[in-house]
Scaffold this motif. Structure first.
Motif, PDB file in Angstrom:
ATOM      1  N   ILE A 181       3.603   2.169   0.811  1.00  0.00           N
ATOM      2  CA  ILE A 181       3.506   3.154   2.385  1.00  0.00           C
ATOM      3  C   ILE A 181       2.851   2.373   2.776  1.00  0.00           C
ATOM      4  N   VAL A 182       3.489   2.238   4.622  1.00  0.00           N
ATOM      5  CA  VAL A 182       1.714   2.051   5.769  1.00  0.00           C
ATOM      6  C   VAL A 182       2.130   2.991   6.680  1.00  0.00           C
ATOM      7  N   ASP A 201       0.725   6.241  -0.097  1.00  0.00           N
ATOM      8  CA  ASP A 201       1.325   7.405   0.861  1.00  0.00           C
ATOM      9  C   ASP A 201       1.200   7.307   1.891  1.00  0.00           C
ATOM     10  N   ALA A 202       1.543   8.415   2.453  1.00  0.00           N
ATOM     11  CA  ALA A 202       1.242   8.656   4.303  1.00  0.00           C
ATOM     12  C   ALA A 202       1.350   9.823   4.451  1.00  0.00           C
ATOM     13  N   LEU A 203       0.630  10.134   5.746  1.00  0.00           N
ATOM     14  CA  LEU A 203       0.170  11.775   6.013  1.00  0.00           C
ATOM     15  C   LEU A 203       0.976  12.112   7.786  1.00  0.00           C
ATOM     16  N   THR A 255       5.160   9.988  -0.455  1.00  0.00           N
ATOM     17  CA  THR A 255       4.741   8.779  -1.494  1.00  0.00           C
ATOM     18  C   THR A 255       5.751   8.433  -2.005  1.00  0.00           C
ATOM     19  N   GLN A 256       6.443   7.328  -2.711  1.00  0.00           N
ATOM     20  CA  GLN A 256       7.239   6.254  -3.007  1.00  0.00           C
ATOM     21  C   GLN A 256       8.661   7.751  -3.512  1.00  0.00           C
ATOM     22  N   ARG A 272      -6.154  14.059   1.520  1.00  0.00           N
ATOM     23  CA  ARG A 272      -6.086  13.370   2.633  1.00  0.00           C
ATOM     24  C   ARG A 272      -6.324  14.193   4.113  1.00  0.00           C
ATOM     25  N   LEU A 273      -6.356  15.496   4.274  1.00  0.00           N
ATOM     26  CA  LEU A 273      -6.809  15.744   4.746  1.00  0.00           C
ATOM     27  C   LEU A 273      -8.355  16.212   5.434  1.00  0.00           C
TER      28      LEU A 273
END
Length: 537
Positions: A404-405, A448-450, A468-469, A517-518
């Motif tokens: 994931i990008v 993962d991605a936010l 996530t995946q 992530r935050l």
């Protein structure tokens, strides 16, 4: 001085402004497509203008060996339609580009909304840093543009001695490209003007009322959703942007400076409008609807029940209307494939192709009946969150990356290519390790991605999501109801598992992952999430 010329040819007359280049790097964001109605409020109903200025005598010292970069950006382009992905639309030119690129098949946008995703792309920073977290100049949005001091990658490239060009949609405030150093600009008149008032969708509302009353537009169509344009490809707004992009590339080829350019298409943003043969290229009776088409929204946030833009009211849409909308969307993708081929051919003809770095990207996706939704709003479904992303570096072997990008990673990568000086916080990560080493370049813990959706045209949501995946957690602080999807067993995100006790441990894990992530991006909303975690641990 910049010279403003009205474009009077037929292809431009109906073009809309999207709200919202290069020898070695090409970035594409979903903007190529058919001309749109001049009555459109959301897209501006605006006539395009061309701004062109002769190249300045900027110093070329220490820049001659830098790569050329072109960004191709498309508006509301989904990830799942191309033939290289096994999709229903033959896209030979995009497929050929994919075969020479790193394919990021799990790329995510930052926000499913034009202005915020574009601000993130051009600055490399989240909206809580730049202040740009809503659409610009639409309805009751408080936003009029990206602050001038947020120069971003355009100004950084200009400061580094690049010849900078920009064609097409901007949607980040008046004349923002030229303010940041672009010397070749071909855009729309409204993109250059100060916004006296925010555009309100009176015309859209009138159309919706007619559809609810059982009326249709010419040829039995619903032009807020799909329209067969008169004329042919050469008469479209997409073709006009191709011609402007070709002129920009030819101009850059004459320079002794490296080139950074953007060609930003306003397609396939809804409504889906294409001429023949694209309008009937995909027979309606052969269209396959996805498994989550018109899926009942059970245990979902209340905001998904409210039409935040007039065309979100879809109770009048028949199955045939939805199929026609999807067929016209597919036609728009086929037309954009032609546009991409023409741009690439020009780069080859001008001797710029061999070392050209290319980024092909959509700003976000769009809904075409999934969950009974149309266009976009404050949610995080994959049809909106996932985007196409191809990155061509001629010095790197092509590969497919399934990690994931984020869209946020692209400006970091381009700045690395061009050796640009930083201009503030950096919220993304370079894609180069993945391009060189593939999926093994990052660990599972980083996979993962936010995603954030703070505002939609003046309405606050504060949504944050982690993808996530196998799972997606959507925090909805403006609602009593969050969302949790088991993507491995429910890829259509139909069943919200938020109240399922079997997923309690996973929910806590994902909330803590979102918290991390935050914290990393210094998002102050994290304090509210931390209270939620504490109360539910």
């Amino acid at each position: 001085m910049l010279k403003i010329n009205d474009i009077t040819n037929a292809s431009s007359a109906g073009a809309f402004v999207v709200k919202k280049g290069f020898g070695a790097i090409l970035a594409v964001t979903c903007l190529l497509g058919a001309a749109c109605s001049s009555q459109s409020v959301e897209e501006g109903g605006l006539q395009p203008v061309a701004l062109k200025e002769a190249a300045t005598s900027a110093s070329t010292q220490n820049v001659a060996d830098k790569p050329n970069v072109l960004v191709l950006m498309f508006d509301d382009m989904r990830f799942d339609t191309f033939s290289y992905r096994g999709g229903p639309v033959p896209t030979p030119n995009i497929d050929a580009l994919a075969a020479q690129s790193t394919r990021f098949d799990m790329a995510m946008t930052t926000t499913g909304l034009c202005s915020p995703s574009r601000a993130a792309f051009f600055t490399g920073r989240w909206g809580h840093r730049t202040g740009l977290d809503d659409n610009v100049a639409l309805w009751h949005s408080r936003q009029t543009g990206l602050k001038d001091e947020e120069g971003g990658i355009i100004k950084r490239a200009s400061d580094a001695g690049y010849y900078v060009g920009y064609v097409g949609k901007w949607h980040l405030g008046p004349n923002g490209m030229a303010k940041r150093g672009a010397e070749f600009v071909d855009t729309y008149k409204k993109e250059l003007e100060e916004h006296e008032r925010q555009g309100a969708p009176y015309g859209r509302m009138a159309q919706t009322k007619r559809y609810l009353a059982g009326e249709r537009d010419e040829n039995g169509e619903k032009n807020q959703y799909y329209l067969t344009l008169k004329g042919d490809y050469d008469d479209t707004q997409a073709a006009q942007k191709v011609r402007a992009g070709q002129e920009m590339i030819k101009s850059a080829a004459k320079e002794d400076r490296p080139f950074f350019g953007v060609i930003s298409f306003s397609q396939p943003h809804p409504p889906y409008r294409v001429p023949e043969p694209y309008a009937s290229m995909f027979p309606v009776d052969e269209i396959d609807e996805p498994a989550n088409y018109m899926a009942k929204r059970v245990n979902k946030p209340l905001s998904q029940e409210i039409p935040w833009w007039p065309w979100h009211e879809v109770s009048h849409m028949t199955d045939n209307d939805w199929r026609e909308s999807r067929a016209h969307y597919y036609g728009a993708i086929a037309m954009l494939d032609r546009a991409v081929g023409e741009i690439i051919q020009t780069a080859k003809d001008e001797g710029m192709w061999d070392d050209l770095h290319i980024v092909f990207i959509g700003d976000q996706g769009s809904m075409i009946g999934e969950h009974g939704l149309y266009d976009k709003s404050a949610y995080a479904y994959d049809e909106l969150m996932r985007i196409p992303l191809l990155v061509r570096d001629p010095d790197v072997e092509p590969r497919v990356v399934n990690r994931i990008v984020s869209l946020m990673d692209v400006p970091v990568t381009m700045a690395e290519w061009m050796d640009l000086k930083p201009d503030g916080a950096v919220d993304g990560d370079s894609l180069t390790p993945l391009m060189l080493k593939g999926d093994s370049a990052i660990t599972d813990a980083e996979d993962d991605a936010l995603y954030a959706y703070e505002w939609y045209n003046g309405a606050w949501f504060g949504l944050r999501a982690i993808r996530t995946q196998d799972y997606k957690y959507v925090w909805n602080p403006g609602d009593e109801r969050d969302e949790l999807y088991d993507l491995k067993n429910d890829p259509g995100e139909i069943v919200n598992q938020i109240d399922n006790p079997d997923y309690k441990a996973k929910l806590l894990s994902l909330r803590k992952r979102l918290e991390l992530r935050l914290v990393e991006v210094e998002d102050s909303s994290v304090t509210r999430l931390q209270r939620l975690i504490e109360l539910n641990s």
